[in-house]
Design a protein around this motif. Structure first.
Motif, PDB file in Angstrom:
ATOM      1  N   VAL A   1      20.188 -19.706  -0.138  1.00 60.81           N
ATOM      2  CA  VAL A   1      20.900 -19.445  -1.385  1.00 60.81           C
ATOM      3  C   VAL A   1      20.245 -18.298  -2.155  1.00 60.81           C
ATOM      4  CG1 VAL A   1      21.476 -20.410  -3.645  1.00 60.81           C
ATOM      5  CG2 VAL A   1      21.840 -21.761  -1.587  1.00 60.81           C
ATOM      6  N   ALA A   2      18.922 -18.229  -2.114  1.00 58.76           N
ATOM      7  CA  ALA A   2      18.198 -17.197  -2.859  1.00 58.76           C
ATOM      8  C   ALA A   2      18.312 -15.831  -2.210  1.00 58.76           C
ATOM      9  CB  ALA A   2      16.721 -17.580  -2.967  1.00 58.76           C
ATOM     10  N   THR A   3      18.717 -15.770  -0.940  1.00 61.24           N
ATOM     11  CA  THR A   3      18.645 -14.508  -0.200  1.00 61.24           C
ATOM     12  C   THR A   3      20.004 -13.918   0.107  1.00 61.24           C
ATOM     13  OG1 THR A   3      16.618 -15.344   0.833  1.00 61.24           O
ATOM     14  CG2 THR A   3      17.604 -13.395   1.817  1.00 61.24           C
ATOM     15  N   VAL A   4      21.041 -14.735   0.312  1.00 61.01           N
ATOM     16  CA  VAL A   4      22.338 -14.189   0.744  1.00 61.01           C
ATOM     17  C   VAL A   4      23.411 -14.480  -0.291  1.00 61.01           C
ATOM     18  CG1 VAL A   4      21.694 -14.524   3.151  1.00 61.01           C
ATOM     19  CG2 VAL A   4      23.082 -16.248   2.019  1.00 61.01           C
ATOM     20  N   GLN A   5      24.462 -13.653  -0.263  1.00 57.87           N
ATOM     21  CA  GLN A   5      25.612 -13.840  -1.131  1.00 57.87           C
ATOM     22  C   GLN A   5      26.492 -14.967  -0.607  1.00 57.87           C
ATOM     23  OE1 GLN A   5      26.252 -12.351  -3.916  1.00 57.87           O
ATOM     24  NE2 GLN A   5      25.333 -10.305  -3.954  1.00 57.87           N
ATOM     25  N   GLU A   6      27.344 -15.500  -1.494  1.00 55.56           N
ATOM     26  CA  GLU A   6      28.258 -16.563  -1.065  1.00 55.56           C
ATOM     27  C   GLU A   6      29.206 -16.080   0.027  1.00 55.56           C
ATOM     28  OE1 GLU A   6      31.788 -19.527  -2.647  1.00 55.56           O
ATOM     29  OE2 GLU A   6      30.627 -18.404  -4.130  1.00 55.56           O
ATOM     30  N   THR A   7      29.548 -14.783   0.028  1.00 57.67           N
ATOM     31  CA  THR A   7      30.448 -14.254   1.051  1.00 57.67           C
ATOM     32  C   THR A   7      29.851 -14.364   2.444  1.00 57.67           C
ATOM     33  OG1 THR A   7      29.556 -12.057   0.550  1.00 57.67           O
ATOM     34  CG2 THR A   7      31.661 -12.647  -0.447  1.00 57.67           C
ATOM     35  N   GLN A   8      28.543 -14.573   2.527  1.00 64.77           N
ATOM     36  CA  GLN A   8      27.877 -14.739   3.818  1.00 64.77           C
ATOM     37  C   GLN A   8      27.440 -16.182   4.052  1.00 64.77           C
ATOM     38  OE1 GLN A   8      24.710 -11.699   3.151  1.00 64.77           O
ATOM     39  NE2 GLN A   8      25.469 -10.774   5.042  1.00 64.77           N
ATOM     40  N   GLU A   9      27.935 -17.114   3.215  1.00 63.40           N
ATOM     41  CA  GLU A   9      27.406 -18.478   3.261  1.00 63.40           C
ATOM     42  C   GLU A   9      27.606 -19.143   4.622  1.00 63.40           C
ATOM     43  OE1 GLU A   9      25.153 -21.126   2.399  1.00 63.40           O
ATOM     44  OE2 GLU A   9      25.711 -20.141   0.533  1.00 63.40           O
ATOM     45  N   SER A  10      28.852 -19.137   5.136  1.00 64.33           N
ATOM     46  CA  SER A  10      29.088 -19.760   6.437  1.00 64.33           C
ATOM     47  C   SER A  10      28.326 -19.034   7.533  1.00 64.33           C
ATOM     48  CB  SER A  10      30.591 -19.781   6.761  1.00 64.33           C
ATOM     49  OG  SER A  10      31.276 -20.678   5.921  1.00 64.33           O
ATOM     50  N   SER A  11      28.246 -17.705   7.419  1.00 61.31           N
ATOM     51  CA  SER A  11      27.494 -16.938   8.412  1.00 61.31           C
ATOM     52  C   SER A  11      26.011 -17.304   8.376  1.00 61.31           C
ATOM     53  CB  SER A  11      27.672 -15.431   8.152  1.00 61.31           C
ATOM     54  OG  SER A  11      29.033 -15.064   8.234  1.00 61.31           O
ATOM     55  N   ALA A  12      25.473 -17.482   7.168  1.00 67.33           N
ATOM     56  CA  ALA A  12      24.065 -17.866   7.047  1.00 67.33           C
ATOM     57  C   ALA A  12      23.831 -19.250   7.642  1.00 67.33           C
ATOM     58  CB  ALA A  12      23.641 -17.845   5.580  1.00 67.33           C
ATOM     59  N   GLN A  13      24.747 -20.188   7.344  1.00 63.13           N
ATOM     60  CA  GLN A  13      24.612 -21.523   7.925  1.00 63.13           C
ATOM     61  C   GLN A  13      24.738 -21.463   9.445  1.00 63.13           C
ATOM     62  OE1 GLN A  13      23.652 -24.092   6.233  1.00 63.13           O
ATOM     63  NE2 GLN A  13      23.821 -23.102   4.227  1.00 63.13           N
ATOM     64  N   GLY A  14      25.661 -20.617   9.939  1.00 68.46           N
ATOM     65  CA  GLY A  14      25.807 -20.457  11.383  1.00 68.46           C
ATOM     66  C   GLY A  14      24.558 -19.893  12.030  1.00 68.46           C
ATOM     67  N   ALA A  15      23.931 -18.914  11.348  1.00 68.34           N
ATOM     68  CA  ALA A  15      22.694 -18.339  11.881  1.00 68.34           C
ATOM     69  C   ALA A  15      21.581 -19.378  11.915  1.00 68.34           C
ATOM     70  CB  ALA A  15      22.268 -17.139  11.034  1.00 68.34           C
TER      71      ALA A  15
ATOM     72  N   VAL B   1      25.561 -23.986  24.334  1.00 72.64           N
ATOM     73  CA  VAL B   1      26.930 -23.588  24.014  1.00 72.64           C
ATOM     74  C   VAL B   1      27.173 -23.680  22.508  1.00 72.64           C
ATOM     75  CG1 VAL B   1      29.359 -24.162  24.355  1.00 72.64           C
ATOM     76  CG2 VAL B   1      27.769 -24.272  26.284  1.00 72.64           C
ATOM     77  N   ARG B   2      26.637 -24.735  21.902  1.00 73.58           N
ATOM     78  CA  ARG B   2      26.838 -24.960  20.468  1.00 73.58           C
ATOM     79  C   ARG B   2      26.308 -23.791  19.646  1.00 73.58           C
ATOM     80  NH1 ARG B   2      23.916 -29.734  19.727  1.00 73.58           N
ATOM     81  NH2 ARG B   2      25.652 -30.752  20.802  1.00 73.58           N
ATOM     82  N   VAL B   3      25.134 -23.311  20.000  1.00 75.09           N
ATOM     83  CA  VAL B   3      24.535 -22.256  19.184  1.00 75.09           C
ATOM     84  C   VAL B   3      25.208 -20.909  19.417  1.00 75.09           C
ATOM     85  CG1 VAL B   3      22.322 -23.429  19.108  1.00 75.09           C
ATOM     86  CG2 VAL B   3      22.737 -21.757  20.899  1.00 75.09           C
ATOM     87  N   LEU B   4      25.918 -20.762  20.528  1.00 70.68           N
ATOM     88  CA  LEU B   4      26.683 -19.536  20.753  1.00 70.68           C
ATOM     89  C   LEU B   4      28.010 -19.580  20.000  1.00 70.68           C
ATOM     90  CD1 LEU B   4      26.088 -19.070  24.591  1.00 70.68           C
ATOM     91  CD2 LEU B   4      24.953 -17.869  22.712  1.00 70.68           C
ATOM     92  N   VAL B   5      28.602 -20.768  19.908  1.00 68.22           N
ATOM     93  CA  VAL B   5      29.912 -20.912  19.282  1.00 68.22           C
ATOM     94  C   VAL B   5      29.813 -20.978  17.758  1.00 68.22           C
ATOM     95  CG1 VAL B   5      31.894 -22.471  19.019  1.00 68.22           C
ATOM     96  CG2 VAL B   5      30.954 -21.992  21.295  1.00 68.22           C
ATOM     97  N   ALA B   6      28.843 -21.738  17.234  1.00 71.05           N
ATOM     98  CA  ALA B   6      28.784 -22.009  15.794  1.00 71.05           C
ATOM     99  C   ALA B   6      28.742 -20.745  14.933  1.00 71.05           C
ATOM    100  CB  ALA B   6      27.599 -22.914  15.477  1.00 71.05           C
ATOM    101  N   PRO B   7      27.884 -19.738  15.224  1.00 67.36           N
ATOM    102  CA  PRO B   7      27.866 -18.551  14.356  1.00 67.36           C
ATOM    103  C   PRO B   7      29.170 -17.764  14.392  1.00 67.36           C
ATOM    104  CG  PRO B   7      25.890 -18.663  15.726  1.00 67.36           C
ATOM    105  CD  PRO B   7      26.856 -19.664  16.270  1.00 67.36           C
ATOM    106  N   ILE B   8      29.821 -17.721  15.555  1.00 69.36           N
ATOM    107  CA  ILE B   8      31.079 -16.976  15.660  1.00 69.36           C
ATOM    108  C   ILE B   8      32.161 -17.640  14.819  1.00 69.36           C
ATOM    109  CG2 ILE B   8      32.900 -16.236  17.253  1.00 69.36           C
ATOM    110  CD1 ILE B   8      30.734 -16.089  19.431  1.00 69.36           C
ATOM    111  N   VAL B   9      32.296 -18.958  14.972  1.00 75.59           N
ATOM    112  CA  VAL B   9      33.301 -19.685  14.198  1.00 75.59           C
ATOM    113  C   VAL B   9      32.958 -19.648  12.712  1.00 75.59           C
ATOM    114  CG1 VAL B   9      34.443 -21.902  13.871  1.00 75.59           C
ATOM    115  CG2 VAL B   9      33.835 -21.144  16.169  1.00 75.59           C
ATOM    116  N   ALA B  10      31.673 -19.684  12.385  1.00 75.88           N
ATOM    117  CA  ALA B  10      31.260 -19.636  10.975  1.00 75.88           C
ATOM    118  C   ALA B  10      31.653 -18.304  10.338  1.00 75.88           C
ATOM    119  CB  ALA B  10      29.752 -19.846  10.872  1.00 75.88           C
ATOM    120  N   MET B  11      31.498 -17.196  11.059  1.00 75.19           N
ATOM    121  CA  MET B  11      31.912 -15.896  10.534  1.00 75.19           C
ATOM    122  C   MET B  11      33.422 -15.846  10.335  1.00 75.19           C
ATOM    123  SD  MET B  11      29.454 -13.024  12.320  1.00 75.19           S
ATOM    124  CE  MET B  11      29.698 -13.577  14.008  1.00 75.19           C
TER     125      MET B  11
END
Length: 406
Positions: free
Chosen positions: A329-343, A63-73
């Motif tokens: 950090v080297a691959t994604v923009q800051e605008t995708q930071e929470s999304s990257a952490q969620g992924a 459940v955690r891995v399904l919820v975390a990326p959605i909330v992160a976005m």
């Protein structure tokens, strides 16, 4: 080190940003310091079987891995990402209180799974806020993250002493206290506004285009997820195993704390390590040590031997985690930071959930021999990490190095 961005304005970091970021790490890891080593003991106290313990521990991960990326976005699009933390900590506190009235399989499974969902976004959002501070103001990631590990050690040692004196029933009161602290820190967590589109890291190319869709980054995250999932038997059954060997609750707490103390050492030395080794070296070395760690773990080497094996956690987790953060950090923009952490948390969490379910059956069938299976799992993760390295876009610089070698 994690590269920094030049801020589009000339402002410095907000007052007390480092202090509040460190405390924001402390709150969730205070909870983890009790739940991870001792919740299985609470379950065993209530006579749950190995299969049931595996299922109860695994379902919240799914459940955690399904919820975390959605909330992160969603958090990436909010004016203040920290607002997510308040409802996450508050709802998780309610589930911890609800566990007082659940002692049979299905009620415990449902409530603990809900806790996994509500608490899922807390640490990734804290991580994204801190990484934004690293990007904007050149702050040292390790010096803030390390305090979360210290909180884990204090929680684990204190919890071990309480359980030695009063038994597994002490898990829930300490859990409730920990979640109360997450609510408090949600109120005081740094508020630095929305993510930014301007500004680029220095010493690495601008993160462009596909970002999260970069094949090498996706394969890296999957490989690391598999390697991290090899910790499943350790997380679910090591405390029970050590109790069966005659170790006291305080000694079990000491062993868990040794692992996190090694993390603390890595984070304290992060600047020096990052100057000497690139991210890929840290990740590959951590994966390789995982294979050796699980091969040695079934051997009853006594308290001193297990203490040494637990110290390997600094390599098998902290090296790998720090390296992955640098690659993000080297691959994604800051605008995708929470999304990257969620992924990142999605891949690790899903792999860990599936492996934890398998661990329940493996441990019931094989006992401590299950750690040999975990060595094979870690070896598979290492293979994918090596493959990801060779999938990087080859943008040659002078001297034959690639820009992606950060």
């Amino acid at each position: 080190m994690i590269p920094v961005q030049h801020s589009p304005t000339s402002e410095g970091a907000p007052p007390r940003f480092r202090l509040l970021s460190a405390l924001s790490y402390c709150a969730p890891l205070l909870v983890n310091g009790i739940v991870l080593p001792f919740f299985p003991i609470w379950l065993a106290t209530h006579s749950f079987s190995d299969h049931e313990i595996g299922i109860i521990l695994a379902l919240p991960m799914v459940v955690r891995v399904l919820v975390a990326p959605i909330v992160a976005m969603i958090a990436d699009r909010l004016k203040e990402r920290a607002d997510v933390l308040l409802w996450s900590g508050g709802l998780s506190l309610l589930t911890a209180i609800a566990l007082y009235w659940t002692t049979s399989f299905w009620p415990v499974t449902i409530v603990y799974t809900l806790q996994g969902a509500t608490f899922a976004p807390y640490l990734p959002v804290v991580e994204s806020i801190v990484i934004s501070g690293v990007r904007r103001w050149g702050l040292d990631y390790g010096s803030m993250r390390v305090w979360g590990s210290i909180a884990f050690i204090v929680s684990t040692l204190g919890g071990g002493q309480l359980i030695s004196r009063w038994g597994g029933e002490m898990v829930l009161p300490v859990m409730v206290f920990g979640f109360t602290m997450t609510v408090v820190m949600a109120i005081f967590c740094p508020r630095i506004g929305p993510t930014r589109r301007r500004g680029q890291p220095i010493n690495i190319p601008a993160a462009t285009g596909s970002g999260l869709r970069e094949p090498h980054l996706l394969l890296l995250l999957i490989g690391v997820a598999i390697q991290q999932s090899s910790h499943a038997v350790l997380n679910a059954f090591s405390s029970i195993y050590w109790h069966q060997l005659g170790f006291s609750g305080a000694e079990v707490g000491l062993l868990w704390s040794a692992g996190v103390a090694s993390e603390v050492t890595v984070f304290f030395l992060s600047k020096r390590l990052n100057r000497r080794f690139n991210a890929w070296t840290l990740i590959r070395f951590g994966c390789a040590v995982s294979v050796c760690r699980w091969i040695l773990f079934p051997m009853n080497t006594g308290l001193a031997g297990f203490f040494l094996l637990q110290c390997f956690h600094g390599f098998t987790y902290a090296f790998v985690h720090t390296g992955v953060q640098r690659r993000i950090v080297a691959t994604v923009q800051e605008t995708q930071e929470s999304s990257a952490q969620g992924a990142y948390y999605f891949y690790v969490g899903m792999a860990m959930a599936l492996m934890t379910i398998a661990a329940g059956y493996l441990y019931a069938l094989l006992g401590v021999v299950s750690f040999y299976v975990m060595a094979l799992v870690a070896l598979c993760g290492l293979g994918l990490v090596i493959s990801a390295y060779y999938l990087q876009p080859q943008r040659l610089l002078s001297g034959g190095k690639t820009r992606e070698a950060t």
